[in-house]
Write a protein that holds these residues in place. Sequence first.
Motif, PDB file in Angstrom:
ATOM      1  N   GLY A  31     -57.016  16.027  -6.204  1.00 39.11           N
ATOM      2  CA  GLY A  31     -55.921  15.343  -5.643  1.00 39.11           C
ATOM      3  C   GLY A  31     -55.652  15.157  -7.979  1.00 39.11           C
ATOM      4  O   GLY A  31     -54.132  15.285  -8.237  1.00 39.11           O
ATOM      5  N   LEU A  96     -57.193  12.256   4.327  1.00 34.94           N
ATOM      6  CA  LEU A  96     -56.331  12.699   4.699  1.00 34.94           C
ATOM      7  C   LEU A  96     -54.821  12.642   4.245  1.00 34.94           C
ATOM      8  O   LEU A  96     -55.240  12.708   2.725  1.00 34.94           O
ATOM      9  N   LEU A  97     -54.833  11.822   4.194  1.00 38.34           N
ATOM     10  CA  LEU A  97     -53.113  10.977   3.842  1.00 38.34           C
ATOM     11  C   LEU A  97     -53.720  10.640   2.423  1.00 38.34           C
ATOM     12  O   LEU A  97     -52.606  10.788   1.989  1.00 38.34           O
ATOM     13  N   LEU A  99     -55.344  12.133   0.213  1.00 36.49           N
ATOM     14  CA  LEU A  99     -55.945  13.405  -0.707  1.00 36.49           C
ATOM     15  C   LEU A  99     -54.352  13.311  -0.762  1.00 36.49           C
ATOM     16  O   LEU A  99     -53.509  14.228  -1.733  1.00 36.49           O
ATOM     17  N   ALA A 100     -53.502  14.096   0.298  1.00 37.28           N
ATOM     18  CA  ALA A 100     -51.773  13.312  -0.037  1.00 37.28           C
ATOM     19  C   ALA A 100     -51.041  13.245  -0.558  1.00 37.28           C
ATOM     20  O   ALA A 100     -50.196  13.706  -1.566  1.00 37.28           O
ATOM     21  N   TRP A 101     -51.077  11.980  -1.456  1.00 36.33           N
ATOM     22  CA  TRP A 101     -50.685  11.286  -2.487  1.00 36.33           C
ATOM     23  C   TRP A 101     -50.563  11.808  -3.424  1.00 36.33           C
ATOM     24  O   TRP A 101     -49.403  12.023  -4.416  1.00 36.33           O
ATOM     25  N   PRO A 103     -50.813  14.453  -5.012  1.00 31.15           N
ATOM     26  CA  PRO A 103     -50.242  15.805  -5.709  1.00 31.15           C
ATOM     27  C   PRO A 103     -48.746  15.500  -5.261  1.00 31.15           C
ATOM     28  O   PRO A 103     -47.850  16.176  -5.704  1.00 31.15           O
ATOM     29  N   LEU A 104     -48.331  14.629  -3.927  1.00 27.50           N
ATOM     30  CA  LEU A 104     -47.004  14.411  -3.584  1.00 27.50           C
ATOM     31  C   LEU A 104     -46.317  13.215  -5.346  1.00 27.50           C
ATOM     32  O   LEU A 104     -45.462  14.464  -6.024  1.00 27.50           O
ATOM     33  N   ALA A 114     -44.019  10.955  -1.240  1.00 26.34           N
ATOM     34  CA  ALA A 114     -44.733   9.700  -1.655  1.00 26.34           C
ATOM     35  C   ALA A 114     -45.108   8.896  -1.377  1.00 26.34           C
ATOM     36  O   ALA A 114     -46.106   8.373  -0.565  1.00 26.34           O
ATOM     37  N   ASP A 117     -45.432   8.756   2.550  1.00 26.42           N
ATOM     38  CA  ASP A 117     -47.075   8.266   2.802  1.00 26.42           C
ATOM     39  C   ASP A 117     -48.368   7.663   2.385  1.00 26.42           C
ATOM     40  O   ASP A 117     -48.946   7.594   3.627  1.00 26.42           O
TER      41      ASP A 117
END
Length: 165
Positions: A31, A96-97, A99-101, A103-104, A114, A117
């Motif tokens: 991240g 995983l969610l 992890l995505a936040w 970068p979003l 975001a 997410d």
Amino acid sequence: MTGAALRAQLARPGPSLVALLALTYGVAVVGGLAADDAGGVYRTLQRPGWAPPAWLFGPVWTVLYGSIAVAAWLVLRRGSADGRRPALALWMVQLLLNLAWTPLFFGAGKYGLALVDICLLLVSIALTVAAFGRVYRPAALLLLPYLLWVAYASALNWSIWWLNR
């Protein structure tokens, strides 16, 4: 398990705890790489008056990631495989969610996406807490500060999205 038994278990962690810590802190590193100037971006955003200073996020997340890993490790060591499997699957979903936040939000500047997410993350953490509670209550309790912080961060994300439309 008594407090003494839990302390004894924590005293001999083994390779599974090391792997879970590496995985969890790896999420933080990935991240961070996806948003190399998160603090700078954060400072340029319109924020509500109750937003924390940028320097606070690092220490808070450092502690939270450790508790996320230890909670999973405790579940891994307790109960039957049938009980652990769904709990750890939910744990992976929330990771995983998580992890995505970053970068979003910081990498792409997609504050609305975001927000979606982080709301899904909040639900998945609550489900993980419930599932962990069915396997081993202390593991669920370790996730409560994470749940509360993400609830706060969700409100902050919404406010930032609203103020920066």
